[in-house]
Design a protein around this motif. Sequence first.
Motif, PDB file in Angstrom:
ATOM      1  N   ASN A  68      -3.516 -18.515  99.148  1.00  0.00           N
ATOM      2  CA  ASN A  68      -4.560 -18.630 100.172  1.00  0.00           C
ATOM      3  C   ASN A  68      -5.669 -19.593  99.779  1.00  0.00           C
ATOM      4  O   ASN A  68      -6.783 -19.493 100.281  1.00  0.00           O
ATOM      5  N   ILE A  69      -5.368 -20.521  98.895  1.00  0.00           N
ATOM      6  CA  ILE A  69      -6.376 -21.484  98.470  1.00  0.00           C
ATOM      7  C   ILE A  69      -6.847 -22.269  99.700  1.00  0.00           C
ATOM      8  O   ILE A  69      -6.046 -22.715 100.507  1.00  0.00           O
ATOM      9  N   GLU A  70      -8.131 -22.369  99.843  1.00  0.00           N
ATOM     10  CA  GLU A  70      -8.720 -23.051 101.001  1.00  0.00           C
ATOM     11  C   GLU A  70      -8.757 -24.551 100.775  1.00  0.00           C
ATOM     12  O   GLU A  70      -9.003 -25.020  99.669  1.00  0.00           O
ATOM     13  N   PHE A  71      -8.547 -25.277 101.819  1.00  0.00           N
ATOM     14  CA  PHE A  71      -8.649 -26.728 101.782  1.00  0.00           C
ATOM     15  C   PHE A  71     -10.116 -27.097 101.569  1.00  0.00           C
ATOM     16  O   PHE A  71     -10.989 -26.664 102.310  1.00  0.00           O
ATOM     17  N   ASN A  72     -10.375 -27.893 100.527  1.00  0.00           N
ATOM     18  CA  ASN A  72     -11.743 -28.291 100.198  1.00  0.00           C
ATOM     19  C   ASN A  72     -11.938 -29.747 100.606  1.00  0.00           C
ATOM     20  O   ASN A  72     -11.395 -30.657  99.971  1.00  0.00           O
ATOM     21  N   SER A  73     -12.716 -29.979 101.643  1.00  0.00           N
ATOM     22  CA  SER A  73     -12.879 -31.332 102.176  1.00  0.00           C
ATOM     23  C   SER A  73     -13.623 -32.252 101.209  1.00  0.00           C
ATOM     24  O   SER A  73     -13.384 -33.459 101.193  1.00  0.00           O
ATOM     25  N   TYR A  74     -14.500 -31.703 100.367  1.00  0.00           N
ATOM     26  CA  TYR A  74     -15.216 -32.531  99.392  1.00  0.00           C
ATOM     27  C   TYR A  74     -14.268 -33.039  98.305  1.00  0.00           C
ATOM     28  O   TYR A  74     -14.288 -34.220  97.951  1.00  0.00           O
ATOM     29  N   LEU A  75     -13.445 -32.138  97.789  1.00  0.00           N
ATOM     30  CA  LEU A  75     -12.449 -32.559  96.794  1.00  0.00           C
ATOM     31  C   LEU A  75     -11.430 -33.518  97.405  1.00  0.00           C
ATOM     32  O   LEU A  75     -11.005 -34.481  96.765  1.00  0.00           O
ATOM     33  N   PHE A  76     -11.084 -33.263  98.662  1.00  0.00           N
ATOM     34  CA  PHE A  76     -10.143 -34.153  99.331  1.00  0.00           C
ATOM     35  C   PHE A  76     -10.752 -35.545  99.502  1.00  0.00           C
ATOM     36  O   PHE A  76     -10.060 -36.556  99.313  1.00  0.00           O
ATOM     37  N   ALA A  77     -12.032 -35.625  99.812  1.00  0.00           N
ATOM     38  CA  ALA A  77     -12.711 -36.917  99.930  1.00  0.00           C
ATOM     39  C   ALA A  77     -12.696 -37.655  98.590  1.00  0.00           C
ATOM     40  O   ALA A  77     -12.451 -38.869  98.536  1.00  0.00           O
ATOM     41  N   LEU A  78     -12.924 -36.922  97.494  1.00  0.00           N
ATOM     42  CA  LEU A  78     -12.845 -37.537  96.163  1.00  0.00           C
ATOM     43  C   LEU A  78     -11.428 -38.015  95.873  1.00  0.00           C
ATOM     44  O   LEU A  78     -11.224 -39.095  95.306  1.00  0.00           O
ATOM     45  N   PHE A  79     -10.461 -37.217  96.262  1.00  0.00           N
ATOM     46  CA  PHE A  79      -9.063 -37.603  96.097  1.00  0.00           C
ATOM     47  C   PHE A  79      -8.767 -38.900  96.856  1.00  0.00           C
ATOM     48  O   PHE A  79      -8.152 -39.824  96.317  1.00  0.00           O
ATOM     49  N   ILE A  80      -9.221 -38.984  98.102  1.00  0.00           N
ATOM     50  CA  ILE A  80      -9.003 -40.188  98.911  1.00  0.00           C
ATOM     51  C   ILE A  80      -9.663 -41.394  98.245  1.00  0.00           C
ATOM     52  O   ILE A  80      -9.076 -42.484  98.189  1.00  0.00           O
ATOM     53  N   LEU A  81     -10.865 -41.222  97.717  1.00  0.00           N
ATOM     54  CA  LEU A  81     -11.540 -42.328  97.017  1.00  0.00           C
ATOM     55  C   LEU A  81     -10.724 -42.803  95.811  1.00  0.00           C
ATOM     56  O   LEU A  81     -10.603 -44.007  95.579  1.00  0.00           O
ATOM     57  N   LEU A 130      -6.219 -36.584  87.458  1.00  0.00           N
ATOM     58  CA  LEU A 130      -5.697 -35.449  86.698  1.00  0.00           C
ATOM     59  C   LEU A 130      -6.684 -34.285  86.676  1.00  0.00           C
ATOM     60  O   LEU A 130      -6.312 -33.156  86.337  1.00  0.00           O
ATOM     61  N   PHE A 131      -7.908 -34.550  87.046  1.00  0.00           N
ATOM     62  CA  PHE A 131      -8.927 -33.494  87.179  1.00  0.00           C
ATOM     63  C   PHE A 131      -9.036 -33.029  88.635  1.00  0.00           C
ATOM     64  O   PHE A 131      -9.034 -31.835  88.921  1.00  0.00           O
ATOM     65  N   ILE A 132      -9.111 -33.993  89.558  1.00  0.00           N
ATOM     66  CA  ILE A 132      -9.353 -33.668  90.972  1.00  0.00           C
ATOM     67  C   ILE A 132      -8.158 -32.988  91.638  1.00  0.00           C
ATOM     68  O   ILE A 132      -8.321 -31.992  92.350  1.00  0.00           O
ATOM     69  N   ILE A 133      -6.962 -33.519  91.425  1.00  0.00           N
ATOM     70  CA  ILE A 133      -5.784 -32.976  92.114  1.00  0.00           C
ATOM     71  C   ILE A 133      -5.566 -31.492  91.800  1.00  0.00           C
ATOM     72  O   ILE A 133      -5.386 -30.695  92.727  1.00  0.00           O
ATOM     73  N   PRO A 134      -5.604 -31.075  90.538  1.00  0.00           N
ATOM     74  CA  PRO A 134      -5.429 -29.635  90.286  1.00  0.00           C
ATOM     75  C   PRO A 134      -6.523 -28.777  90.932  1.00  0.00           C
ATOM     76  O   PRO A 134      -6.243 -27.681  91.423  1.00  0.00           O
ATOM     77  N   TRP A 135      -7.748 -29.280  90.953  1.00  0.00           N
ATOM     78  CA  TRP A 135      -8.839 -28.524  91.594  1.00  0.00           C
ATOM     79  C   TRP A 135      -8.552 -28.321  93.077  1.00  0.00           C
ATOM     80  O   TRP A 135      -8.886 -27.270  93.633  1.00  0.00           O
ATOM     81  N   LEU A 136      -7.947 -29.304  93.719  1.00  0.00           N
ATOM     82  CA  LEU A 136      -7.588 -29.163  95.125  1.00  0.00           C
ATOM     83  C   LEU A 136      -6.672 -27.961  95.345  1.00  0.00           C
ATOM     84  O   LEU A 136      -6.721 -27.320  96.392  1.00  0.00           O
ATOM     85  N   PHE A 137      -5.836 -27.687  94.356  1.00  0.00           N
ATOM     86  CA  PHE A 137      -4.846 -26.620  94.473  1.00  0.00           C
ATOM     87  C   PHE A 137      -5.262 -25.332  93.755  1.00  0.00           C
ATOM     88  O   PHE A 137      -4.478 -24.398  93.667  1.00  0.00           O
TER      89      PHE A 137
END
Length: 172
Positions: A68-81, A130-137
């Motif tokens: 049930n991990i929630e989608f985090n739009s801030y982390l996703f924005a960092l991922f996109i960057l 390698l830091f951001i992607i795992p945090w997304l999940f």
Amino acid sequence: MQPIMWILFIFIICQRVIELKIAKRNEQWMKEKGGIEKGQTHYKWFIVLHTAFFLSILFEVIVRDQVNIEFNSYLFALFILTQLARVWCIQTLGKFWNTKIIILPNSPLVRKGPYKFVKHPNYIIVGLELFIIPWLFGAYYTAIIFPFLHVTLMAIRIPMENKALAEINIQE
């Protein structure tokens, strides 16, 4: 994981597979032009690290029951960057971009795009990923362990790559 997270996970893996195909095509082109590969002995550890990275995320999500991990739009924005920066690096190097250390003698050293500001920008971007992607999940242990392992590999890779660039008469 929610369906959107599975889609994102599969997208990232597909992206990496496409990048490996681009790297293989570039490797073939460079070697046909007289490119010289250096540092082959440590390359297998990149394969191990990145394969283990994705398996670690999956394992941690399953074990920690992060369904049930929630989608985090801030982390996703960092991922996109980071993805935009990654594409910038790849496009800037063009046929010289590779996952291996392959040097084409008497070629100009690329000093435009992100390489105008930093000597190895792609390695910084990968470390951030390698830091951001795992945090997304919600894979927090993976987010701590793998950037550290990446830095360890970079301590071997960067001096080896710098030496290879200096050895084979790259035009400054």
